[in-house]
Design a protein around this motif. Structure first.
Motif, mmCIF file in Angstrom:
data_model
loop_
_atom_site.group_PDB
_atom_site.id
_atom_site.type_symbol
_atom_site.label_atom_id
_atom_site.label_comp_id
_atom_site.label_asym_id
_atom_site.label_seq_id
_atom_site.Cartn_x
_atom_site.Cartn_y
_atom_site.Cartn_z
ATOM 1 N N LEU A 50 3.793 -1.518 0.320
ATOM 2 C CA LEU A 50 4.242 -0.224 0.834
ATOM 3 C C LEU A 50 5.130 0.475 -0.193
ATOM 4 O O LEU A 50 5.138 1.702 -0.283
ATOM 5 C CB LEU A 50 4.985 -0.415 2.159
ATOM 6 N N PRO A 81 -2.732 -7.311 -0.012
ATOM 7 C CA PRO A 81 -2.568 -5.889 0.304
ATOM 8 C C PRO A 81 -1.721 -5.170 -0.740
ATOM 9 O O PRO A 81 -0.831 -5.774 -1.331
ATOM 10 C CB PRO A 81 -1.827 -5.908 1.650
ATOM 11 N N THR A 117 0.480 -1.243 8.199
ATOM 12 C CA THR A 117 -0.168 -2.459 7.702
ATOM 13 C C THR A 117 -1.169 -2.882 8.762
ATOM 14 O O THR A 117 -0.792 -3.161 9.902
ATOM 15 C CB THR A 117 0.854 -3.589 7.463
ATOM 16 N N ARG A 135 4.997 3.509 8.304
ATOM 17 C CA ARG A 135 4.577 2.363 7.481
ATOM 18 C C ARG A 135 3.405 1.690 8.187
ATOM 19 O O ARG A 135 3.537 1.291 9.343
ATOM 20 C CB ARG A 135 5.731 1.375 7.307
ATOM 21 N N THR A 152 -3.166 -0.740 3.925
ATOM 22 C CA THR A 152 -1.757 -0.348 4.010
ATOM 23 C C THR A 152 -1.631 1.147 3.721
ATOM 24 O O THR A 152 -2.479 1.736 3.041
ATOM 25 C CB THR A 152 -0.895 -1.137 3.001
#
Ligand SMILES: Cc1cc2nc3c(=O)[nH]c(=O)nc-3n(C[C@H](O)[C@H](O)[C@H](O)COP(=O)(O)OP(=O)(O)OC[C@H]3O[C@@H](n4cnc5c(N)ncnc54)[C@H](O)[C@@H]3O)c2cc1C
Length: 391
Positions: free
Chosen positions: A210, A207, A236, A234, A152
């Motif tokens: 964010l 993960p 992922t 962002r 991430t």
């Protein structure tokens, strides 16, 4: 009317494969929504220099750097050029001359039916398209809720003065700065003075969120970072899942085929490099009048040649090793990695490296780290480095 190939998904992988198939005079249709590519896609220049673009690489990049900076416990200035693509130019160049149906396929299993020689793909609009071969280039599966890992990152675009204060100089691409573990800073300084900074976490399971990465990036930037909302990115990248089932008639390609590098999270160069090989296998199979399972099998063999499956196993073990290290040792690990001869670390970062190249790089890192980290590597999951050293 039946086509040679239907590709579902027009991300970098689907577009690259479509381009290479059209170059080989195959009849290709791509089914995908008309969405532009939003991610910032980068690659080592030499990895994509010979890709089939139908245009000069220099016409397709938004940024290009001769020096790449990595900071572990010390700074490495690597003379290996790096590029960031201009997405709109790359997409339109790859898809030039390709028939694209702007639609989606709701269910990649139940909306595709197979006869002996052809398959029929039913789209959300209710219309269908038929071909000898269907390729799934729909990207990575989302991270399942409550399970699965991902790389991430949270990014912001800042001016060059702000970037300089966190060590990102104009003219030098910062691939990773590990001075504040457990995450690292990535910095792409573009010629127009804008700089994309990303607080990045290597693969983690679960993960890293964010929100956590955004907080760390804003703290790093201090006063300038508190409020800026420019160019938010962002990221992922789901990773670590199993490879697709290669007995399926629908052949996967790109991220959906597991091309995401287990350590770096990258897959664009891997897809661009594989597209000509896979397209050529399809061309040969079609020329031999193969269809149905025979065509699908020939394509799978090119998507994942046997040697690359072994490479993938070594890469995955490399990730396990990296994950077993405490935060403080990760910077030392990358110091050792980027102190290897360039051909060794370069090969390690390619999905299509040979198993031997990957093993050599791992052994080199093992030799390059200090005694404490070496001991940790010896006792890492599966005693991996013991296995390498024993060879
Ligand atoms: C923000 C971000 C930054 C990244 N940066 C890099 C980088 O610098 N370098 C790198 O190598 N990798 C990078 N990656 C990782 C990886 O390379 C990308 O995820 C890349 O987009 C994968 O390409 P792909 O074509 O396989 O899949 P995707 O790009 O995900 O493309 C899939 C396509 O299929 C379409 N689609 C999906 N489902 C359907 C359906 N059911 N029917 C029809 N169409 C469908 C989608 O609309 C999309 O167009 C990044 C990822 C992210 C998220």
């Amino acid at each position: 009317m039946s086509h040679d190939v239907v590709i579902v998904g027009a991300g970098p992988a689907g577009a690259a494969l479509a381009h290479s198939l059209v170059r080989r005079n195959l009849d290709v249709v791509v089914v995908s929504p008309a969405s532009p590519w939003h991610a910032t896609y980068g690659s080592w220049r030499d990895d994509v220099a010979n890709a089939e673009f139908g245009s000069s690489l220099d016409d397709l990049v938004r940024g290009s750097w001769n020096i790449v900076r990595v900071v572990g416990k010390r700074e490495h200035l690597l003379s290996r050029p790096y590029v960031v693509f201009d997405n709109s130019k790359l997409r339109s160049t790859l898809l030039r001359g390709v028939a694209v149906i702007e639609d989606t396929v709701n269910d990649m299993v139940n909306d595709i039916s197979h006869g002996r020689d052809t398959s029929t793909v039913r789209m959300a609009s209710g219309t269908s398209v038929e071909a000898r071969l269907v390729v799934d280039a729909t990207g990575s599966r989302p991270v399942p809720q409550g399970g699965g890992g991902a790389q991430t990152a949270f990014g912001l675009t800042v001016d060059s003065d702000t970037a300089r204060r966190v060590g990102v100089q104009s003219g030098v691409f910062t691939l990773m700065d590990w001075s504040q573990p457990p995450t690292f800073l990535y910095g792409a300084p573009f010629a127009d003075g804008s700089v994309l900074l990303e607080e990045t976490s290597l693969y983690a399971h679960p993960p890293r969120s964010l929100e956590y990465l955004e907080e760390r990036l804003r703290a790093r930037l201090g006063r300038e970072g508190a409020t800026t909302t420019n160019g938010v990115e962002r990221v992922t990248i789901p990773m670590g899942g199993p490879l697709p089932d290669r007995t399926r008639r629908v052949v996967a390609f790109g991220a959906s085929a597991g091309y995401v590098h287990p350590v770096t999270g990258y897959s664009v160069a891997a897809s661009l490099r594989a597209a000509p090989r896979v397209a050529e296998a399809i061309r040969v199979s079609v020329a031999r009048q193969q269809s149905g399972n025979a065509l699908a099998n020939a394509t799978w063999d090119a998507v994942w040649p046997a040697a690359q499956l072994r490479t993938r196993a070594w890469h995955t073990m490399g990730l396990d090793v990296l994950q077993s290290l405490p935060d403080a040792a990760v910077a030392e690990f990358f110091d050792a990695f980027f102190s290897l001869p360039m051909h060794q670390w370069s090969a390690y970062l390619r999905v299509d490296a040979t198993p031997r190249q990957v093993r050599q790089a791992m052994l080199g890192v093992f030799r390059g780290v200090g005694a404490t980290t070496r001991f940790r590597l010896m006792s890492s999951p599966g005693g991996l480095l013991r296995a390498i050293v024993a060879r």
